[in-house]
Scaffold this motif. Sequence first.
Motif, PDB file in Angstrom:
ATOM      1  N   PHE A 120     -45.763  56.972  32.377  1.00 45.14           N
ATOM      2  CA  PHE A 120     -45.243  55.826  33.100  1.00 45.14           C
ATOM      3  C   PHE A 120     -44.029  56.305  33.903  1.00 45.14           C
ATOM      4  O   PHE A 120     -43.135  56.939  33.357  1.00 45.14           O
ATOM      5  CB  PHE A 120     -44.825  54.722  32.130  1.00 45.14           C
ATOM      6  N   GLU A 121     -43.999  55.972  35.185  1.00 49.10           N
ATOM      7  CA  GLU A 121     -43.013  56.601  36.066  1.00 49.10           C
ATOM      8  C   GLU A 121     -42.078  55.626  36.764  1.00 49.10           C
ATOM      9  O   GLU A 121     -41.317  56.028  37.640  1.00 49.10           O
ATOM     10  CB  GLU A 121     -43.741  57.436  37.129  1.00 49.10           C
ATOM     11  N   ALA A 122     -42.133  54.340  36.448  1.00 51.91           N
ATOM     12  CA  ALA A 122     -41.296  53.369  37.157  1.00 51.91           C
ATOM     13  C   ALA A 122     -39.835  53.773  37.091  1.00 51.91           C
ATOM     14  O   ALA A 122     -39.331  54.186  36.051  1.00 51.91           O
ATOM     15  CB  ALA A 122     -41.484  51.980  36.559  1.00 51.91           C
ATOM     16  N   GLY A 123     -39.144  53.657  38.234  1.00 56.80           N
ATOM     17  CA  GLY A 123     -37.735  54.022  38.275  1.00 56.80           C
ATOM     18  C   GLY A 123     -36.809  52.921  37.826  1.00 56.80           C
ATOM     19  O   GLY A 123     -35.599  53.106  37.775  1.00 56.80           O
ATOM     20  N   GLY A 166     -23.945  71.380  52.487  1.00 60.12           N
ATOM     21  CA  GLY A 166     -24.136  69.975  52.833  1.00 60.12           C
ATOM     22  C   GLY A 166     -25.161  69.293  51.957  1.00 60.12           C
ATOM     23  O   GLY A 166     -25.955  68.462  52.416  1.00 60.12           O
ATOM     24  N   VAL A 167     -25.146  69.618  50.680  1.00 59.03           N
ATOM     25  CA  VAL A 167     -26.147  69.123  49.740  1.00 59.03           C
ATOM     26  C   VAL A 167     -25.505  68.110  48.795  1.00 59.03           C
ATOM     27  O   VAL A 167     -24.623  68.454  48.011  1.00 59.03           O
ATOM     28  CB  VAL A 167     -26.748  70.285  48.924  1.00 59.03           C
ATOM     29  N   THR A 168     -25.948  66.863  48.867  1.00 54.62           N
ATOM     30  CA  THR A 168     -25.483  65.831  47.936  1.00 54.62           C
ATOM     31  C   THR A 168     -26.641  65.142  47.227  1.00 54.62           C
ATOM     32  O   THR A 168     -26.435  64.456  46.229  1.00 54.62           O
ATOM     33  CB  THR A 168     -24.640  64.766  48.661  1.00 54.62           C
ATOM     34  N   ALA A 169     -27.841  65.281  47.754  1.00 60.95           N
ATOM     35  CA  ALA A 169     -29.045  64.692  47.168  1.00 60.95           C
ATOM     36  C   ALA A 169     -30.119  65.767  47.073  1.00 60.95           C
ATOM     37  O   ALA A 169     -30.096  66.766  47.796  1.00 60.95           O
ATOM     38  CB  ALA A 169     -29.544  63.520  48.015  1.00 60.95           C
ATOM     39  N   LEU A 170     -31.074  65.569  46.162  1.00 59.28           N
ATOM     40  CA  LEU A 170     -32.126  66.560  45.987  1.00 59.28           C
ATOM     41  C   LEU A 170     -32.945  66.752  47.251  1.00 59.28           C
ATOM     42  O   LEU A 170     -33.425  67.854  47.534  1.00 59.28           O
ATOM     43  CB  LEU A 170     -33.034  66.147  44.820  1.00 59.28           C
ATOM     44  N   SER A 171     -33.104  65.689  48.053  1.00 59.79           N
ATOM     45  CA  SER A 171     -33.872  65.828  49.291  1.00 59.79           C
ATOM     46  C   SER A 171     -33.207  66.772  50.280  1.00 59.79           C
ATOM     47  O   SER A 171     -33.868  67.320  51.174  1.00 59.79           O
ATOM     48  CB  SER A 171     -34.088  64.462  49.937  1.00 59.79           C
ATOM     49  N   LEU A 250     -35.453  60.273  45.628  1.00 65.84           N
ATOM     50  CA  LEU A 250     -36.861  59.892  45.627  1.00 65.84           C
ATOM     51  C   LEU A 250     -37.297  59.316  44.281  1.00 65.84           C
ATOM     52  O   LEU A 250     -38.459  58.946  44.105  1.00 65.84           O
ATOM     53  CB  LEU A 250     -37.749  61.096  45.979  1.00 65.84           C
ATOM     54  N   GLN A 251     -36.364  59.254  43.351  1.00 64.88           N
ATOM     55  CA  GLN A 251     -36.585  58.649  42.027  1.00 64.88           C
ATOM     56  C   GLN A 251     -37.819  59.209  41.322  1.00 64.88           C
ATOM     57  O   GLN A 251     -38.755  58.487  40.976  1.00 64.88           O
ATOM     58  CB  GLN A 251     -36.694  57.127  42.139  1.00 64.88           C
ATOM     59  N   ILE A 252     -37.806  60.520  41.092  1.00 65.81           N
ATOM     60  CA  ILE A 252     -38.914  61.128  40.355  1.00 65.81           C
ATOM     61  C   ILE A 252     -38.726  60.977  38.844  1.00 65.81           C
ATOM     62  O   ILE A 252     -39.658  61.255  38.085  1.00 65.81           O
ATOM     63  CB  ILE A 252     -39.085  62.623  40.708  1.00 65.81           C
ATOM     64  N   GLN A 253     -37.544  60.541  38.412  1.00 67.06           N
ATOM     65  CA  GLN A 253     -37.291  60.386  36.988  1.00 67.06           C
ATOM     66  C   GLN A 253     -37.734  59.008  36.513  1.00 67.06           C
ATOM     67  O   GLN A 253     -37.402  57.997  37.125  1.00 67.06           O
ATOM     68  CB  GLN A 253     -35.803  60.557  36.685  1.00 67.06           C
ATOM     69  N   PRO A 254     -38.497  58.942  35.410  1.00 64.67           N
ATOM     70  CA  PRO A 254     -38.800  57.629  34.835  1.00 64.67           C
ATOM     71  C   PRO A 254     -37.512  56.995  34.332  1.00 64.67           C
ATOM     72  O   PRO A 254     -36.580  57.692  33.925  1.00 64.67           O
ATOM     73  CB  PRO A 254     -39.753  57.952  33.678  1.00 64.67           C
ATOM     74  N   ALA A 255     -37.456  55.666  34.386  1.00 62.15           N
ATOM     75  CA  ALA A 255     -36.242  54.962  33.978  1.00 62.15           C
ATOM     76  C   ALA A 255     -35.921  55.264  32.517  1.00 62.15           C
ATOM     77  O   ALA A 255     -36.786  55.183  31.650  1.00 62.15           O
ATOM     78  CB  ALA A 255     -36.422  53.464  34.167  1.00 62.15           C
TER      79      ALA A 255
END
Length: 317
Positions: A120-123, A166-171, A250-255
């Motif tokens: 289950f992957e919902a963020g 200039g990296v603050t987010a995984l994207s 991108l919220q790849i982590q499940p909540a």
Amino acid sequence: MLLRRTLAAVLTAGTLFLASACAGDNLASDDAADPTESSAAADKGSVTVAGQNFPEATLVASMYQQLLENGGYTVETKLVDSRDAYMPTFPDSVDIVPEYVGGIVNFLNSQENGGDASPFEAGDGEALAADGADLLDAAGITLLDVSPATDTNAFFVTKEYSEAEGVTALSDLEGKSVTLAAAPDCEGRLDCEGGLSDEYGIDITQVLPLGYASDQTYQSVISGEAELGETSTTDGTLDSQGLVVLEDDLQIQPAQNLVPAVGTDFLAEHADIADILNPLMAALTTEKLTELNGRIAVDREKPEDVATDFLTEAGLL
């Protein structure tokens, strides 16, 4: 938090905390006894709390214990090394567990549908709890209020690297080649190397199996051996080490919101448990949890003392 803990198979028992709430009868002479008087709280019986034996879980379990004792329960708290160690006894001989939404839902999913079942992957914690409702009902487990406080897998770089690149987010790492220091089971996992590669388009050239939020992982990133390291979103040690978490945009982590898991039958007989624990869930935030974790990990304060301070300041004790 954590599929890492969900999939752990260590069954070693950890620290055992025993405490009781004193609510005995007035043993003075009959003519002195006043039936309207009682101790701080009426004796409501015994409750068994189980949880995992790592600092944050120990902290939250202590909060549960202190609140339940204050509410009139006699509490036995058992902390063990992994979710696998207490779930076979929950809810039969364990009444309450401080849990993480994604952790317990995906544990039950793998038990019901096999280890290869799609997680289950919902963020969002509320959405994930709803998605897992059938699994929870079948297991005889009820989740109380989901806290806004969440602790998921997270990935960090040095502040120097963040500013220079200039990296603050995984994207922001899309297309970049990096070495990742992480848990031994990271490779291929959606919430770890697999998601970083497939969802973010990061070129993970090597996974160094140095551990989850371990000293070896910290030092690997600090020394430049690895650019990226794995930890949790409530790691209270990062700032003091010159490290910074990158946003999981991108919220790849499940909540992995904190939530009390209670045996459904036990809750039916002790409905006031919700009134005791739900206010704690509302009072906790991710920022506050990170601060409290830092007091334990960096300042070396005792979890039970940190728990008492927070509960008192929040007006819960």
